[in-house]
Design a protein around this motif. Structure first.
Motif, PDB file in Angstrom:
ATOM      1  N   ALA A   1      26.927   4.639  24.261  1.00  0.00           N
ATOM      2  CA  ALA A   1      27.011   3.391  25.539  1.00  0.00           C
ATOM      3  C   ALA A   1      26.690   2.012  24.915  1.00  0.00           C
ATOM      4  O   ALA A   1      27.039   1.456  25.969  1.00  0.00           O
ATOM      5  CB  ALA A   1      25.910   3.988  26.554  1.00  0.00           C
ATOM      6  N   LEU A   2      25.643   1.548  23.649  1.00  0.00           N
ATOM      7  CA  LEU A   2      25.417   0.905  23.247  1.00  0.00           C
ATOM      8  C   LEU A   2      26.825  -0.016  23.023  1.00  0.00           C
ATOM      9  O   LEU A   2      27.085  -1.269  23.292  1.00  0.00           O
ATOM     10  CB  LEU A   2      24.422   1.080  22.171  1.00  0.00           C
ATOM     11  N   ALA A   3      27.812   0.623  22.422  1.00  0.00           N
ATOM     12  CA  ALA A   3      28.857   0.290  22.002  1.00  0.00           C
ATOM     13  C   ALA A   3      29.673  -0.511  23.317  1.00  0.00           C
ATOM     14  O   ALA A   3      30.775  -1.047  23.106  1.00  0.00           O
ATOM     15  CB  ALA A   3      29.513   1.285  21.323  1.00  0.00           C
ATOM     16  N   GLU A   4      29.737   0.154  24.250  1.00  0.00           N
ATOM     17  CA  GLU A   4      30.256   0.429  25.671  1.00  0.00           C
ATOM     18  C   GLU A   4      30.278  -1.008  25.492  1.00  0.00           C
ATOM     19  O   GLU A   4      30.714  -2.425  25.797  1.00  0.00           O
ATOM     20  CB  GLU A   4      30.131   0.582  26.879  1.00  0.00           C
ATOM     21  N   ARG A   5      28.659  -1.594  26.146  1.00  0.00           N
ATOM     22  CA  ARG A   5      28.582  -2.972  26.337  1.00  0.00           C
ATOM     23  C   ARG A   5      28.609  -3.731  25.400  1.00  0.00           C
ATOM     24  O   ARG A   5      29.802  -5.220  25.855  1.00  0.00           O
ATOM     25  CB  ARG A   5      26.083  -2.597  26.352  1.00  0.00           C
ATOM     26  N   VAL A   6      28.730  -3.821  24.218  1.00  0.00           N
ATOM     27  CA  VAL A   6      29.382  -4.778  23.424  1.00  0.00           C
ATOM     28  C   VAL A   6      30.744  -4.788  23.512  1.00  0.00           C
ATOM     29  O   VAL A   6      31.121  -5.766  23.353  1.00  0.00           O
ATOM     30  CB  VAL A   6      29.054  -3.917  22.037  1.00  0.00           C
ATOM     31  N   VAL A   7      31.760  -3.743  23.381  1.00  0.00           N
ATOM     32  CA  VAL A   7      33.167  -4.220  24.146  1.00  0.00           C
ATOM     33  C   VAL A   7      33.019  -4.813  25.240  1.00  0.00           C
ATOM     34  O   VAL A   7      34.273  -6.034  25.625  1.00  0.00           O
ATOM     35  CB  VAL A   7      34.180  -2.654  23.767  1.00  0.00           C
ATOM     36  N   ALA A   8      32.726  -4.464  25.994  1.00  0.00           N
ATOM     37  CA  ALA A   8      33.197  -5.215  27.744  1.00  0.00           C
ATOM     38  C   ALA A   8      32.488  -6.550  27.436  1.00  0.00           C
ATOM     39  O   ALA A   8      33.508  -7.484  27.507  1.00  0.00           O
ATOM     40  CB  ALA A   8      31.859  -4.643  28.338  1.00  0.00           C
ATOM     41  N   VAL A   9      31.330  -6.816  26.242  1.00  0.00           N
ATOM     42  CA  VAL A   9      31.484  -8.541  26.225  1.00  0.00           C
ATOM     43  C   VAL A   9      32.177  -8.853  26.180  1.00  0.00           C
ATOM     44  O   VAL A   9      33.315 -10.717  25.980  1.00  0.00           O
ATOM     45  CB  VAL A   9      29.728  -8.789  25.717  1.00  0.00           C
ATOM     46  N   LEU A  10      32.984  -8.561  24.195  1.00  0.00           N
ATOM     47  CA  LEU A  10      33.237  -8.597  23.645  1.00  0.00           C
ATOM     48  C   LEU A  10      34.600  -9.082  24.672  1.00  0.00           C
ATOM     49  O   LEU A  10      35.832  -9.422  24.385  1.00  0.00           O
ATOM     50  CB  LEU A  10      33.686  -7.795  22.609  1.00  0.00           C
ATOM     51  N   GLY A  11      35.567  -8.021  25.121  1.00  0.00           N
ATOM     52  CA  GLY A  11      36.349  -8.274  26.160  1.00  0.00           C
ATOM     53  C   GLY A  11      36.279  -9.170  26.978  1.00  0.00           C
ATOM     54  O   GLY A  11      37.718  -9.533  27.235  1.00  0.00           O
ATOM     55  N   ARG A  12      35.220  -9.490  27.741  1.00  0.00           N
ATOM     56  CA  ARG A  12      35.723 -10.170  28.820  1.00  0.00           C
ATOM     57  C   ARG A  12      35.929 -11.727  28.416  1.00  0.00           C
ATOM     58  O   ARG A  12      36.777 -13.011  28.504  1.00  0.00           O
ATOM     59  CB  ARG A  12      34.431 -10.434  29.155  1.00  0.00           C
ATOM     60  N   HIS A  13      34.845 -12.072  26.961  1.00  0.00           N
ATOM     61  CA  HIS A  13      35.666 -12.846  25.974  1.00  0.00           C
ATOM     62  C   HIS A  13      37.441 -12.971  25.707  1.00  0.00           C
ATOM     63  O   HIS A  13      37.539 -14.223  26.244  1.00  0.00           O
ATOM     64  CB  HIS A  13      34.160 -13.445  24.985  1.00  0.00           C
ATOM     65  N   TRP A  14      37.285 -12.290  25.809  1.00  0.00           N
ATOM     66  CA  TRP A  14      38.806 -12.240  25.426  1.00  0.00           C
ATOM     67  C   TRP A  14      39.904 -12.277  26.293  1.00  0.00           C
ATOM     68  O   TRP A  14      40.926 -12.965  26.358  1.00  0.00           O
ATOM     69  CB  TRP A  14      39.008 -11.153  24.599  1.00  0.00           C
ATOM     70  N   LEU A  15      39.678 -11.876  27.844  1.00  0.00           N
ATOM     71  CA  LEU A  15      39.941 -12.056  29.210  1.00  0.00           C
ATOM     72  C   LEU A  15      40.388 -13.497  29.418  1.00  0.00           C
ATOM     73  O   LEU A  15      41.067 -13.721  29.548  1.00  0.00           O
ATOM     74  CB  LEU A  15      39.136 -10.748  29.588  1.00  0.00           C
ATOM     75  N   ARG A  16      38.574 -13.471  28.906  1.00  0.00           N
ATOM     76  CA  ARG A  16      39.214 -15.819  29.510  1.00  0.00           C
ATOM     77  C   ARG A  16      39.654 -15.974  28.430  1.00  0.00           C
ATOM     78  O   ARG A  16      39.791 -17.254  29.032  1.00  0.00           O
ATOM     79  CB  ARG A  16      37.418 -15.676  29.226  1.00  0.00           C
ATOM     80  N   ARG A  17      40.296 -16.137  28.307  1.00  0.00           N
ATOM     81  CA  ARG A  17      41.018 -16.801  27.144  1.00  0.00           C
ATOM     82  C   ARG A  17      41.926 -17.159  27.557  1.00  0.00           C
ATOM     83  O   ARG A  17      43.272 -17.805  26.940  1.00  0.00           O
ATOM     84  CB  ARG A  17      41.181 -16.246  25.699  1.00  0.00           C
ATOM     85  N   GLY A  18      42.741 -15.563  28.565  1.00  0.00           N
ATOM     86  CA  GLY A  18      44.229 -16.214  28.925  1.00  0.00           C
ATOM     87  C   GLY A  18      45.042 -15.944  28.291  1.00  0.00           C
ATOM     88  O   GLY A  18      46.303 -16.332  28.581  1.00  0.00           O
ATOM     89  N   GLY A  19      45.132 -15.313  26.985  1.00  0.00           N
ATOM     90  CA  GLY A  19      46.568 -14.430  26.361  1.00  0.00           C
ATOM     91  C   GLY A  19      47.125 -13.396  26.953  1.00  0.00           C
ATOM     92  O   GLY A  19      45.933 -12.789  27.116  1.00  0.00           O
ATOM     93  N   ARG A  20      48.146 -14.012  26.783  1.00  0.00           N
ATOM     94  CA  ARG A  20      49.770 -12.996  27.801  1.00  0.00           C
ATOM     95  C   ARG A  20      50.133 -11.834  26.673  1.00  0.00           C
ATOM     96  O   ARG A  20      51.413 -11.574  26.280  1.00  0.00           O
ATOM     97  CB  ARG A  20      51.266 -13.873  28.072  1.00  0.00           C
ATOM     98  N   GLY A  21      49.178 -11.475  24.761  1.00  0.00           N
ATOM     99  CA  GLY A  21      49.846 -11.308  23.886  1.00  0.00           C
ATOM    100  C   GLY A  21      50.130  -9.262  24.299  1.00  0.00           C
ATOM    101  O   GLY A  21      49.907  -8.604  25.518  1.00  0.00           O
ATOM    102  N   ARG A  22      50.654  -9.652  22.798  1.00  0.00           N
ATOM    103  CA  ARG A  22      51.952  -8.840  22.840  1.00  0.00           C
ATOM    104  C   ARG A  22      52.380  -7.486  22.205  1.00  0.00           C
ATOM    105  O   ARG A  22      52.702  -6.495  21.902  1.00  0.00           O
ATOM    106  CB  ARG A  22      53.429  -8.642  23.004  1.00  0.00           C
ATOM    107  N   ALA A  23      50.404  -7.895  21.422  1.00  0.00           N
ATOM    108  CA  ALA A  23      50.630  -7.360  20.076  1.00  0.00           C
ATOM    109  C   ALA A  23      50.193  -5.319  21.143  1.00  0.00           C
ATOM    110  O   ALA A  23      50.268  -4.359  20.397  1.00  0.00           O
ATOM    111  CB  ALA A  23      49.309  -7.030  19.462  1.00  0.00           C
ATOM    112  N   GLY A  24      49.752  -5.053  21.634  1.00  0.00           N
ATOM    113  CA  GLY A  24      49.361  -3.929  22.678  1.00  0.00           C
ATOM    114  C   GLY A  24      50.763  -2.869  22.703  1.00  0.00           C
ATOM    115  O   GLY A  24      50.767  -1.934  22.878  1.00  0.00           O
TER     116      GLY A  24
END
Lengths: 598, 211
Positions: free
Chosen positions: A278-301
């Motif tokens: 559950a703690l890791a979920e929080r960390v991933v959520a915070v990191l994920g939000r920063h990643w989203l804010r950068r607006g990258g349209r990445g194709r790596a996925g």
């Protein structure tokens, strides 16, 4: 009418508390007492840390602990990543996945049967090595490799994935019906994000909270599984849950105290494991939000969109090969290496029902029918009590959950809270490791004179069957059109008649499915049968697991095939039941309009 | 800049007859063309085709060009065609500000610059100071304006509107309509609106085409 609903509600609650919660609490308490040196039955009467010191000194303890963490977290993480990637690639519309029909049967197969079949496939003398052929590998006899029971737990992780990926995929598919996937995909792509990018950034983050509990169940299960780890996991040192089971069942009663300490540790491990997750979920959520804010349209996925479904397809094929291998071995007479099929066939083991499988089959079926019937009755009583006391509010809560949260959120908070509290009761047995409280519960049962009988096994299995029946039945029950019930009431039908004459017939299909789910869960139970049956009650599962280590493959095959076939039969009946009933009714009343046979 | 459709037809899965007669239209920059018709005639499907979101099984013929470039061969994410639906479809797991940041193009770099761009857009939409809010706590009108700003931050070359005003109550409807059309005009974006409300089509002020 209101007071009558309340009486039913309290009766159900009391039954759940006494029947399901009390045993878990008592079992845990008993385990904890023994873990700290208190177990008068074997003459241990001083409170101390001695069992823990003894545990720390037991050979292989530290490696067992590490192995448990690696296989438990590894399997869960892999299963989640594979399921998430596959769901993105296989999503069609309205929550259906491409190839979903191939997944559902895998849920019905008991872990032990699948594990035995998988061992038959990946063992050095199994299909995989045979398929490569001696002319490729140069092996003219089965190679001396630890492909099953490998010391790193790889085979165990693979076995867990075979069950957990389909489970998570189907959970995701049903949760996706609550999200506007198509529209959000369109919006995301209109903003310049590719398909995989929209899944990773938009859909999956909203999907995850809806499947959080199933993920925790998978984690708890992976950290504490016994039957699969016995068959596929390393044997020396084994995972902690297996080690604990061995110590509990060892002839040396002095091991019971350190085993209890280890069982308690196992429970703590699962609770801490879920907390860390559950703690890791929080960390991933915070990191994920920063990643989203950068607006990258990445194709790596994009690579995930084919890699994940491909891996899942391989897993499904492997599972099917495992089931086929069980059937073939049960029918084989001579099957020398490196041939792909047996030389000669025989029904000898099948013909000899008295040798043991007949009795085990009877026991499995009896226990399964009893636990399923009782669990279904309790689930119906629970849901009906909810209806009678808070139908409208529960519906509002369900609506706000699936759509956007609205102003009514305020009003339904108290209901939502109660529902959460009640659902915690339902999920509790699935989130705690069985080994943590079952042996303790058995000690309590012994003191009450219950242990060793069919009733004790049925009671203990219900702790795990009831939650699944309840989970399977809740959504269809809530989805029932309330106007039908109100119409029946307006026609003068009282609450009991509404239940029996309207709700239950309308819910025939989900009721049968829930029954099949419950029956499958019961047939698959290993530890409750082993401990509560005190070795006297042999079921297909306990026999298959015991025989899996080293017995004749043809005999093991028969037990495993039967173990897998029982739940399949239950599902087939559940699917065919309503149609069969309609067919019979038509034959009885051929004059009914529109009922003429084609 | 213009959006042009040339003899476009659409056929539903399994059907043999197209949903509507071949459709040609020209949307000049900053203008709104309205497509009207009964429900089920294929208005939304037409927008799906132009935006690149056509459900599997549908067949299309004809040509769709944006500034002279054929877009039908491109994937949706490469077309730069914005979308607004009946529902605002703000992502529930993101705050209002992060929803807008999701739309904002990659070329604006640096945390401060991106945040400033989002704040500016929020202020334009009368949502100043609401960046940290959960979209579910906004009113219907606020959600609609936020959705438009999110779409505009991606700098679309065209905008498709799928009855975006039909869920709003009468008083609000006029405001939001004017807000959307004014922004499109100001940026000289061609807009295609589908609706079954004659009021929407009149307010758009451009040609009205009956399917």
């Amino acid at each position: 009418m209101k007071t009558e609903g309340r009486t039913l509600r309290w009766a159900v609650l009391a039954l759940v508390l006494v029947g399901l919660v009390a045993p878990i609490v008592a079992g845990l308490a008993q385990t904890a007492r023994a873990a700290f040196g208190l177990m008068p039955a074997i003459g241990a009467e001083t409170l101390s840390f001695a069992p823990w010191r003894r545990l720390a000194g037991l050979p292989g303890f530290a490696s067992s602990l590490l192995l448990t963490l690696v296989t438990g977290f590894g399997a869960t993480l892999l299963a989640l990543v594979l399921a998430a990637g596959a769901v993105a690639a296989l999503y069609r519309a309205e929550g259906r996945l491409r190839g979903q029909r191939a997944l559902a049967p895998l849920l019905a197969v008991p872990h032990a049967a699948l594990a035995i079949g998988l061992a038959f496939v990946i063992a050095p003398s199994g299909w995989l090595v045979r398929g490569l052929g001696p002319w490729v590998t140069g092996w003219d006899r089965p190679p001396d490799l630890a492909l099953v029971n490998d010391p790193w737990g790889g085979a165990l992780i693979l076995g867990l994935l075979l069950k957990e990926v389909p489970f998570l995929l189907l959970m995701m598919a049903s949760a996706l019906t609550q999200l506007p996937v198509r529209a959000e995909l369109a919006v995301g792509r209109a903003l310049g994000y590719g398909r995989a990018a929209v899944w990773a950034r938009v859909i999956l983050p909203q999907l995850y909270p809806l499947i959080r509990l199933p993920v925790y169940v998978v984690l708890a299960f992976s950290l504490s599984v016994v039957d699969m780890a016995l068959i596929l996991g390393p044997s020396n040192p084994p995972t902690l849950a297996v080690a604990v089971t061995r110590w509990f069942t060892a002839p040396d009663t002095a091991l019971i105290l350190p085993a209890s300490a280890a069982a308690l540790l196992q429970a703590v491990l699962v609770v801490v494991g879920i907390a860390l997750w559950a703690l890791a979920e929080r960390v991933v959520a915070v990191l994920g939000r920063h990643w989203l804010r950068r607006g990258g349209r990445g194709r790596a996925g994009r690579i995930g969109l084919w890699l994940a479904p491909l891996t899942v397809a391989v897993l499904v094929l492997l599972a099917m090969a495992a089931l086929l291998a069980l059937v073939l071995w049960s029918l084989a007479w001579r099957w020398p290496y490196p041939q792909m099929l047996p030389d000669s066939w025989s029904l000898r083991v099948w013909a000899d029902a008295d040798a043991g499988w007949g009795r085990a089959l009877r026991n499995s079926a009896t226990i399964g029918l009893a636990t399923t019937t009782l669990s279904l009755a309790l689930a119906i009583a629970w849901l009906e009590a909810e209806d009678r006391t808070a139908r409208s509010t529960a519906r509002a809560a369900a609506n706000t959950r699936s759509k956007t949260r609205s102003k009514t959120g305020e009003a339904t908070r108290s209901t939502a809270f109660r529902t959460r509290w009640a659902s915690a009761l339902i999920w509790l047995p699935l989130l705690l490791p069985q080994i943590g409280f079952l042996y303790g519960l058995n000690v309590v049962f012994l003191r009450l004179g219950l242990s060793g009988g069919l009733a004790a096994v049925i009671w203990a299995q219900m702790l795990f069957v009831f939650p699944y029946v309840m989970i399977a039945l809740t959504d269809p029950w809530r989805a029932l059109d309330p106007r039908l019930i109100r119409t029946a009431a307006a026609l003068g039908a009282g609450p009991t008649r509404r239940l029996i004459a309207v709700k239950l017939p309308l819910l025939a299909r989900p009721l049968l499915t829930a029954a099949a789910v419950g029956f499958g869960v019961s047939v698959a139970q290993y530890l409750p049968t082993l401990f509560m049956g005190a070795g006297r009650i042999a079921t297909l599962t306990t026999e298959a697991v015991t025989l899996a280590s080293g017995a004749d493959r043809r005999v093991v095959g028969v037990y495993a095939v039967l173990q897998a076939a029982l739940p399949f039969a239950a599902y087939a009946l559940a699917l065919a039941g309503p149609d069969l009933h309609r067919h019979l009714r038509r034959r009885r009343h051929p004059s009914q309009p529109g009922a003429a046979p084609p | 800049m213009s959006l042009d459709l040339t003899r476009v037809t659409l056929t539903a899965p399994g059907a043999s007859v197209p949903l509507f007669a071949p459709l040609s239209l020209h949307v000049p920059p900053g203008k709104v063309v309205s497509v009207m018709g009964a429900s089920g005639i294929g208005k939304s499907t037409l927008l799906d085709l132009i935006g690149g979101h056509l459900a599997p099984g549908f067949r299309a013929s004809g040509q769709v060009t944006l500034n002279g470039v054929d877009v039908l061969a491109e994937p949706a994410e490469a077309r730069r065609i914005g979308l607004l639906f009946q529902d605002a479809l703000l992502f529930g797991h993101l705050s209002v500000g992060d929803n807008l940041a999701f739309g904002l193009g990659r070329q604006i770099r640096g945390r401060a610059a991106r945040r400033a761009a989002v704040e500016t857009a929020l202020a334009q939409a009368g949502l100043a100071g609401m960046a940290g809010r959960d979209p579910a706590t906004l009113s219907g009108g606020q959600r609609a304006r936020a959705a438009l700003m999110r779409a505009l931050l991606a700098e679309p070359l065209a905008l498709l509107l799928d009855e975006p005003f039909s869920r709003l109550d009468a008083g609000l409807r006029d405001d939001i309509r004017n807000f959307v059309f004014a922004h499109a005009r100001a940026r000289a974006i061609p807009v295609l609106l589908v609706t079954h409300d004659a009021g929407d089509a009149r307010a758009a002020g451009g040609p009205i085409i009956e399917l």
